[in-house]
Design a protein around this motif. Structure first.
Motif, PDB file in Angstrom:
ATOM      1  N   LYS A 240       4.839 -16.518  -0.433  1.00  0.00           N
ATOM      2  CA  LYS A 240       5.296 -16.771  -1.796  1.00  0.00           C
ATOM      3  C   LYS A 240       4.119 -16.895  -2.758  1.00  0.00           C
ATOM      4  O   LYS A 240       4.223 -16.553  -3.946  1.00  0.00           O
ATOM      5  CB  LYS A 240       6.149 -18.039  -1.838  1.00  0.00           C
ATOM      6  N   GLN A 241       2.977 -17.387  -2.253  1.00  0.00           N
ATOM      7  CA  GLN A 241       1.785 -17.521  -3.078  1.00  0.00           C
ATOM      8  C   GLN A 241       1.131 -16.172  -3.361  1.00  0.00           C
ATOM      9  O   GLN A 241       0.467 -15.992  -4.388  1.00  0.00           O
ATOM     10  CB  GLN A 241       0.757 -18.427  -2.391  1.00  0.00           C
ATOM     11  N   LEU A 242       1.336 -15.211  -2.452  1.00  0.00           N
ATOM     12  CA  LEU A 242       0.583 -13.958  -2.506  1.00  0.00           C
ATOM     13  C   LEU A 242       1.371 -12.751  -3.005  1.00  0.00           C
ATOM     14  O   LEU A 242       0.799 -11.852  -3.622  1.00  0.00           O
ATOM     15  CB  LEU A 242       0.023 -13.636  -1.119  1.00  0.00           C
ATOM     16  N   LEU A 243       2.655 -12.683  -2.721  1.00  0.00           N
ATOM     17  CA  LEU A 243       3.425 -11.481  -3.016  1.00  0.00           C
ATOM     18  C   LEU A 243       4.064 -11.552  -4.405  1.00  0.00           C
ATOM     19  O   LEU A 243       4.765 -12.518  -4.725  1.00  0.00           O
ATOM     20  CB  LEU A 243       4.507 -11.268  -1.957  1.00  0.00           C
ATOM     21  N   VAL A 244       3.822 -10.527  -5.195  1.00  0.00           N
ATOM     22  CA  VAL A 244       4.420 -10.413  -6.524  1.00  0.00           C
ATOM     23  C   VAL A 244       5.180  -9.091  -6.575  1.00  0.00           C
ATOM     24  O   VAL A 244       4.627  -8.043  -6.231  1.00  0.00           O
ATOM     25  CB  VAL A 244       3.342 -10.427  -7.626  1.00  0.00           C
ATOM     26  N   GLN A 245       6.439  -9.116  -6.977  1.00  0.00           N
ATOM     27  CA  GLN A 245       7.239  -7.895  -7.028  1.00  0.00           C
ATOM     28  C   GLN A 245       7.242  -7.310  -8.432  1.00  0.00           C
ATOM     29  O   GLN A 245       7.399  -8.019  -9.425  1.00  0.00           O
ATOM     30  CB  GLN A 245       8.676  -8.155  -6.586  1.00  0.00           C
ATOM     31  N   ASN A 246       7.067  -5.994  -8.482  1.00  0.00           N
ATOM     32  CA  ASN A 246       7.140  -5.253  -9.739  1.00  0.00           C
ATOM     33  C   ASN A 246       7.948  -3.986  -9.484  1.00  0.00           C
ATOM     34  O   ASN A 246       7.425  -2.989  -8.997  1.00  0.00           O
ATOM     35  CB  ASN A 246       5.737  -4.904 -10.236  1.00  0.00           C
ATOM     36  N   GLY A 247       9.253  -4.043  -9.763  1.00  0.00           N
ATOM     37  CA  GLY A 247      10.121  -2.921  -9.429  1.00  0.00           C
ATOM     38  C   GLY A 247      10.221  -2.763  -7.926  1.00  0.00           C
ATOM     39  O   GLY A 247      10.479  -3.726  -7.194  1.00  0.00           O
ATOM     40  N   ASN A 248       9.963  -1.555  -7.438  1.00  0.00           N
ATOM     41  CA  ASN A 248       9.996  -1.337  -5.993  1.00  0.00           C
ATOM     42  C   ASN A 248       8.608  -1.430  -5.381  1.00  0.00           C
ATOM     43  O   ASN A 248       8.401  -1.025  -4.240  1.00  0.00           O
ATOM     44  CB  ASN A 248      10.638   0.026  -5.668  1.00  0.00           C
TER      45      ASN A 248
END
Length: 450
Positions: A240-248
């Motif tokens: 949760k600290q590392l992953l950032v979602q941008n679209g797909n």
């Protein structure tokens, strides 16, 4: 001890909360000692059960013998009986899998279909303590990480294993004590299959040094199973600290990942979900010190170093198709969103829209049909305000687009010349001038996440 098996059986089911005694359970019975003892225990405990048998047609007359035996067992125990025969060899060839994988896929797919159709709550298999230890040892040898070391789980969705508490010798002793008949599978006597090799060669050699090895290893897998819960909780916090979602696309900040501890473990837990093998995870870590544009391609994704980020983007399954746009079309739907097209007489008093998502072109300089497609190497245009042509690839570099962003760039082509790189630049040759009488306005509405 065999005379305590029934008590231990019901206690294990209750302790593991495998099912409620009022629920119906479908028993996968091969005819071997393990599954026959399981069926007997279900009957003695008074549980609501049925027997299901798969004939994989791999051992000729022996397969027919097993089918007849299990059918008779169901009648003897007064339990409902379901049976199916498979062309396992044909399935394996068609799907290009091993016989073992084919049998497992066919078996569980059919069992689930029967469970669902006939209203059973769970499917029970007769895996016992040795089976779980064998699985853990094989996974340890293959290198599957902590998740592979917990052995066989007592319950996974609609599949339960109510004999995991029992050693093989106890099941055999119970069958002898109760004079329970069963059949032997001749394929269990060969070391051809990996599991049989561990069962017949590896574990007996370990037991020569540690007689209680199976029981001890089973206890260890139980502790690993509990430790895994804590491990997964910690991993999820890090993700949760590392992953950032941008679209797909998923994005991982390079600097944060570099300072995370333990780096290799967290990286493996993140990237394995995107088709990354253990070896490829090490290649991904090398991207942390590389320049932009470098990437690692897995079976399902591409992991790209782009400035201060690692970008995780899915591989395109198929190339985007070419789309032909006729003069009459006003709305065009495509993979990148929608185009809205209208042509009208130019009003010199109205300002030309400045949005990058709206192209206003001199209609007299545009020839239909238009072609909408993804850009490709070699494409060029004369960008608005520039007297010289420029390659689209160079334009994208100047725009500092990442590789995934470049792969989503579309162009509009008229009479073999690019008139608009969508969202970026129109061609100078089709711009609005004082002589323009009719304007072709094309608005691009991107899909969500683009």
């Amino acid at each position: 001890m065999p005379h305590q098996l029934l008590t231990n059986f019901t206690s294990y089911i209750q302790g593991q909360q495998l099912f409620d005694p009022s629920q119906k359970v479908l028993l996968a019975v091969s005819g071997g000692v393990d599954s026959v003892v399981m069926a007997t225990l279900f009957k003695q405990a008074g549980f609501n059960a049925a027997i299901a048998h798969c004939n994989f047609q791999l051992r000729g007359e022996e397969s027919l013998r097993d089918e007849a035996f299990v059918r008779a067992l169901a009648a003897q125990l007064s339990l409902p009986f379901f049976q199916v025969s498979f062309n396992t060899t044909g399935y394996a060839e068609t799907h290009q899998v091993t016989i073992q994988v084919a049998a497992r896929e066919l078996r569980y797919e059919w069992l689930e279909a029967i469970r669902n159709q006939e209203g059973y709550h769970y499917i029970a298999t007769a895996h016992h303590m040795q089976d779980s230890v064998e699985t853990a040892l094989m996974n340890f040898a293959k290198g599957t990480g902590i998740a592979g070391l917990h052995g066989i789980l007592p319950k996974q969705e609609k599949v339960i294993r109510p004999l995991l508490f029992a050693e093989k010798d106890t099941l055999i002793a119970f069958a002898a004590w109760k004079n329970i008949q069963f059949v032997e599978d001749s394929s269990n006597t060969t070391d051809k299959y990996t599991r049989n090799f561990f069962r017949r060669q590896v574990i007996p050699r370990i037991q020569e040094v540690f007689p209680a090895a199976v029981k001890n290893m089973a206890a260890t897998t139980e502790r690993i199973r509990e430790a895994e819960y804590l491990y997964q909780e910690a991993v999820e916090r890090k993700k949760k600290q590392l992953l950032v979602q941008n679209g797909n696309t998923w994005m991982v900040p390079v600097r944060k990942l570099q300072h995370i501890k333990p780096l290799s473990t967290i990286a493996w837990e993140i990237f394995r979900h995107y088709g990354c093998s253990a070896a490829q995870t090490q290649q991904v870590l090398l991207l942390l010190g590389s320049e932009s544009g470098r990437y690692v391609e897995t079976s399902t994704h591409r992991i790209i170093r782009n400035r201060n980020w690692l970008l995780i983007t899915p591989l395109a399954d198929i190339a985007a198709p070419l789309q032909v746009i006729d003069a009459e079309q006003q709305h065009v739907h495509f993979a990148g969103g929608q185009l809205h097209i209208r042509q009208e007489k130019r009003d010199p008093h109205l300002p030309i829209p400045t949005s990058p998502f709206i192209a206003c072109l001199d209609a007299s300089q545009v020839t239909f049909p238009l072609l909408l497609r993804k850009w490709k190497q070699g494409d060029y245009l004369y960008p608005l305000g520039m007297p010289k042509k420029k390659k689209v690839s160079r334009l994208l570099i100047d725009q500092k687009l990442s590789l995934p962003e470049k792969e989503q760039v579309w162009v509009l082509e008229s009479a073999k010349k690019i008139v608009w790189v969508l969202g970026l630049r129109i061609d100078d040759r089709v711009k609005i001038t004082p002589k323009t009488q009719s304007v072709l306005q094309i608005e691009w509405k991107k899909i969500s996440g683009e």
